[in-house]
Design a protein around this motif. Structure first.
Motif, PDB file in Angstrom:
ATOM      1  N   VAL A  51      -6.052  -8.077  -3.811  1.00  0.00           N
ATOM      2  CA  VAL A  51      -5.250  -9.098  -4.498  1.00  0.00           C
ATOM      3  C   VAL A  51      -3.777  -8.708  -4.484  1.00  0.00           C
ATOM      4  O   VAL A  51      -2.887  -9.546  -4.252  1.00  0.00           O
ATOM      5  N   SER A  52      -3.497  -7.428  -4.706  1.00  0.00           N
ATOM      6  CA  SER A  52      -2.112  -6.947  -4.710  1.00  0.00           C
ATOM      7  C   SER A  52      -1.448  -7.166  -3.359  1.00  0.00           C
ATOM      8  O   SER A  52      -0.298  -7.615  -3.273  1.00  0.00           O
ATOM      9  N   CYS A  53      -2.171  -6.847  -2.288  1.00  0.00           N
ATOM     10  CA  CYS A  53      -1.616  -7.004  -0.940  1.00  0.00           C
ATOM     11  C   CYS A  53      -1.374  -8.480  -0.606  1.00  0.00           C
ATOM     12  O   CYS A  53      -0.385  -8.824   0.049  1.00  0.00           O
ATOM     13  N   LEU A  54      -2.258  -9.336  -1.061  1.00  0.00           N
ATOM     14  CA  LEU A  54      -2.116 -10.769  -0.776  1.00  0.00           C
ATOM     15  C   LEU A  54      -0.959 -11.396  -1.550  1.00  0.00           C
ATOM     16  O   LEU A  54      -0.268 -12.286  -1.043  1.00  0.00           O
ATOM     17  N   ARG A  55      -0.736 -10.930  -2.776  1.00  0.00           N
ATOM     18  CA  ARG A  55       0.259 -11.558  -3.641  1.00  0.00           C
ATOM     19  C   ARG A  55       1.574 -10.778  -3.724  1.00  0.00           C
ATOM     20  O   ARG A  55       2.515 -11.236  -4.361  1.00  0.00           O
ATOM     21  N   PHE A  56       1.658  -9.635  -3.075  1.00  0.00           N
ATOM     22  CA  PHE A  56       2.870  -8.812  -3.161  1.00  0.00           C
ATOM     23  C   PHE A  56       4.064  -9.557  -2.558  1.00  0.00           C
ATOM     24  O   PHE A  56       4.026  -9.988  -1.402  1.00  0.00           O
ATOM     25  N   GLY A  57       5.119  -9.732  -3.345  1.00  0.00           N
ATOM     26  CA  GLY A  57       6.326 -10.387  -2.876  1.00  0.00           C
ATOM     27  C   GLY A  57       6.179 -11.887  -2.671  1.00  0.00           C
ATOM     28  O   GLY A  57       7.009 -12.503  -1.990  1.00  0.00           O
ATOM     29  N   ALA A  58       5.148 -12.486  -3.270  1.00  0.00           N
ATOM     30  CA  ALA A  58       4.917 -13.914  -3.064  1.00  0.00           C
ATOM     31  C   ALA A  58       6.068 -14.766  -3.563  1.00  0.00           C
ATOM     32  O   ALA A  58       6.541 -15.678  -2.883  1.00  0.00           O
ATOM     33  N   SER A  59       6.558 -14.483  -4.768  1.00  0.00           N
ATOM     34  CA  SER A  59       7.675 -15.264  -5.319  1.00  0.00           C
ATOM     35  C   SER A  59       8.953 -15.032  -4.529  1.00  0.00           C
ATOM     36  O   SER A  59       9.762 -15.957  -4.340  1.00  0.00           O
ATOM     37  N   LEU A 101       0.819  -1.209   0.000  1.00  0.00           N
ATOM     38  CA  LEU A 101       0.000   0.000   0.000  1.00  0.00           C
ATOM     39  C   LEU A 101       0.857   1.265   0.000  1.00  0.00           C
ATOM     40  O   LEU A 101       0.460   2.291  -0.558  1.00  0.00           O
ATOM     41  N   ALA A 102       2.042   1.186   0.639  1.00  0.00           N
ATOM     42  CA  ALA A 102       2.943   2.338   0.629  1.00  0.00           C
ATOM     43  C   ALA A 102       3.411   2.634  -0.793  1.00  0.00           C
ATOM     44  O   ALA A 102       3.454   3.787  -1.231  1.00  0.00           O
ATOM     45  N   LYS A 103       3.753   1.585  -1.527  1.00  0.00           N
ATOM     46  CA  LYS A 103       4.178   1.761  -2.917  1.00  0.00           C
ATOM     47  C   LYS A 103       3.025   2.265  -3.783  1.00  0.00           C
ATOM     48  O   LYS A 103       3.224   3.105  -4.672  1.00  0.00           O
ATOM     49  N   PHE A 104       1.837   1.764  -3.527  1.00  0.00           N
ATOM     50  CA  PHE A 104       0.686   2.227  -4.296  1.00  0.00           C
ATOM     51  C   PHE A 104       0.395   3.696  -3.988  1.00  0.00           C
ATOM     52  O   PHE A 104       0.002   4.454  -4.883  1.00  0.00           O
ATOM     53  N   THR A 105       0.571   4.104  -2.740  1.00  0.00           N
ATOM     54  CA  THR A 105       0.388   5.515  -2.372  1.00  0.00           C
ATOM     55  C   THR A 105       1.389   6.395  -3.114  1.00  0.00           C
ATOM     56  O   THR A 105       1.050   7.503  -3.561  1.00  0.00           O
ATOM     57  N   VAL A 106       2.624   5.913  -3.250  1.00  0.00           N
ATOM     58  CA  VAL A 106       3.622   6.644  -4.021  1.00  0.00           C
ATOM     59  C   VAL A 106       3.181   6.772  -5.474  1.00  0.00           C
ATOM     60  O   VAL A 106       3.340   7.823  -6.105  1.00  0.00           O
ATOM     61  N   LEU A 107       2.603   5.702  -6.004  1.00  0.00           N
ATOM     62  CA  LEU A 107       2.094   5.723  -7.376  1.00  0.00           C
ATOM     63  C   LEU A 107       1.024   6.798  -7.547  1.00  0.00           C
ATOM     64  O   LEU A 107       1.040   7.561  -8.520  1.00  0.00           O
ATOM     65  N   LEU A 108       0.100   6.877  -6.593  1.00  0.00           N
ATOM     66  CA  LEU A 108      -0.939   7.911  -6.646  1.00  0.00           C
ATOM     67  C   LEU A 108      -0.323   9.303  -6.516  1.00  0.00           C
ATOM     68  O   LEU A 108      -0.807  10.264  -7.126  1.00  0.00           O
ATOM     69  N   GLY A 109       0.736   9.410  -5.717  1.00  0.00           N
ATOM     70  CA  GLY A 109       1.422  10.690  -5.588  1.00  0.00           C
ATOM     71  C   GLY A 109       2.059  11.125  -6.892  1.00  0.00           C
ATOM     72  O   GLY A 109       2.004  12.302  -7.267  1.00  0.00           O
ATOM     73  N   LEU A 110       2.661  10.175  -7.602  1.00  0.00           N
ATOM     74  CA  LEU A 110       3.263  10.484  -8.904  1.00  0.00           C
ATOM     75  C   LEU A 110       2.205  10.916  -9.904  1.00  0.00           C
ATOM     76  O   LEU A 110       2.423  11.830 -10.715  1.00  0.00           O
ATOM     77  N   LEU A 111       1.053  10.273  -9.849  1.00  0.00           N
ATOM     78  CA  LEU A 111      -0.054  10.642 -10.727  1.00  0.00           C
ATOM     79  C   LEU A 111      -0.524  12.064 -10.432  1.00  0.00           C
ATOM     80  O   LEU A 111      -0.798  12.841 -11.349  1.00  0.00           O
ATOM     81  N   ALA A 112      -0.597  12.413  -9.144  1.00  0.00           N
ATOM     82  CA  ALA A 112      -0.997  13.768  -8.754  1.00  0.00           C
ATOM     83  C   ALA A 112       0.029  14.796  -9.229  1.00  0.00           C
ATOM     84  O   ALA A 112      -0.330  15.897  -9.687  1.00  0.00           O
ATOM     85  N   ILE A 113       1.315  14.446  -9.142  1.00  0.00           N
ATOM     86  CA  ILE A 113       2.368  15.352  -9.598  1.00  0.00           C
ATOM     87  C   ILE A 113       2.256  15.592 -11.097  1.00  0.00           C
ATOM     88  O   ILE A 113       2.394  16.727 -11.574  1.00  0.00           O
ATOM     89  N   GLN A 114       1.984  14.527 -11.853  1.00  0.00           N
ATOM     90  CA  GLN A 114       1.858  14.703 -13.298  1.00  0.00           C
ATOM     91  C   GLN A 114       0.672  15.600 -13.652  1.00  0.00           C
ATOM     92  O   GLN A 114       0.768  16.441 -14.555  1.00  0.00           O
ATOM     93  N   LEU A 115      -0.424  15.451 -12.947  1.00  0.00           N
ATOM     94  CA  LEU A 115      -1.578  16.307 -13.220  1.00  0.00           C
ATOM     95  C   LEU A 115      -1.308  17.739 -12.796  1.00  0.00           C
ATOM     96  O   LEU A 115      -1.797  18.687 -13.434  1.00  0.00           O
ATOM     97  N   ALA A 116      -0.537  17.926 -11.732  1.00  0.00           N
ATOM     98  CA  ALA A 116      -0.136  19.280 -11.345  1.00  0.00           C
ATOM     99  C   ALA A 116       0.752  19.898 -12.431  1.00  0.00           C
ATOM    100  O   ALA A 116       0.623  21.088 -12.759  1.00  0.00           O
ATOM    101  N   MET A 117       1.637  19.074 -13.009  1.00  0.00           N
ATOM    102  CA  MET A 117       2.445  19.528 -14.142  1.00  0.00           C
ATOM    103  C   MET A 117       1.553  19.912 -15.321  1.00  0.00           C
ATOM    104  O   MET A 117       1.822  20.892 -16.029  1.00  0.00           O
TER     105      MET A 117
END
Length: 258
Positions: free
Chosen positions: A245-253, A104-120
């Motif tokens: 699903v992402s949280c359950l399978r994150f880093g599974a391998s 979820l921390a990585k996904f939050t960063v992803l949303l932050g990057l999306l917000a930065i691009q829209l601010a740009m």
């Protein structure tokens, strides 16, 4: 580690990357045609829309349809592959870290990057509108509240898409396949919004919301009200399911190799 600490760690990693430059380049590319063809906004006899609103919405159409989902997809793959290539996930999993929090921390960063691009995008729009205004002696600039509202709507529509792309990147080890599936889902989104089942296709959400705004600016061309039902419940379910699903399978391998 707390969620805040994990988020801070992820932000630190981004400071050494050139990902912000990758987000800025498509934004500039999207607004250059608007400046070059700004005179076309005066010849819309059959469309009841002002030149300044048409300039803004037409400029954002390319962003909402392709560039924002594509940038989201690229950022998703980069965030995942940076960890996998440097075995960062393995190192993090060797610590007492909750994998769901890390995901979820990585996904939050992803949303932050999306917000930065829209601010740009907002900043680039105003620069482009200023250039076009001086070239044609007509003000193409809109009030900030209108621009911000339209941008926030596009951002909100992109969140479910980001969640689905994040799930694909987590589940599919090969970045080529996850990128291919993501890009293939973006292209038909323009066609999907004209069907009865557009609400079940997250990649169409940003463009749909922008087209509703276009309908308000040019009455009689497109619908002027958001169809909250069944869209909102479906969007929430898709986003929640994808993140679960992402949280359950994150880093599974990687966990199997420890």
């Amino acid at each position: 580690m707390s969620f805040r600490s994990l988020l801070g760690t992820e932000i630190q990693k981004l400071r050494r990357s050139k990902i912000l430059l990758l987000l800025l380049i498509p934004v500039i590319m999207m607004w250059i045609p608007g400046i070059v063809r700004a005179d076309l906004n005066f010849g819309l006899r059959d469309i009841p829309i002002t030149p300044e609103k048409n300039f803004f919405i037409q400029g954002f159409m390319g962003m909402a349809w392709f560039m924002i989902p594509a940038s989201c997809l690229i950022c998703t793959i980069l965030l995942i592959q940076t960890e996998r290539s440097q075995r960062g996930i393995v190192k993090m999993l060797s610590l007492p870290v909750n994998t769901a929090k890390l995901c979820l921390a990585k996904f939050t960063v992803l949303l932050g990057l999306l917000a930065i691009q829209l601010a740009m995008s907002i900043g680039t729009y105003y620069i482009s509108a200023l250039i076009a205004s001086r070239a044609h002696h007509y003000s193409f600039t809109l009030e900030p509240l209108y621009v911000l509202r339209g941008t926030v709507q596009v951002y909100a529509g992109a969140v479910p898409t980001a969640a689905v792309f994040w799930m694909l990147a987590v589940l599919i080890q090969a970045p080529v396949f996850s990128a291919g599936i993501g890009l293939a889902s973006i292209v038909p989104s323009v066609l999907v919004i004209n069907t009865k089942f557009w609400f079940a296709y997250p990649a169409s959400y940003p463009f749909y919301l922008l087209m509703v705004e276009y309908g308000k600016a040019a009455k009689g061309i497109y619908e002027t009200r958001i169809a909250w039902l069944p869209w909102l419940p479906v969007a929430i379910v898709i986003t929640t399911a994808a993140l679960a699903v992402s949280c359950l399978r994150f880093g599974a391998s990687e966990r199997r190799s420890l």
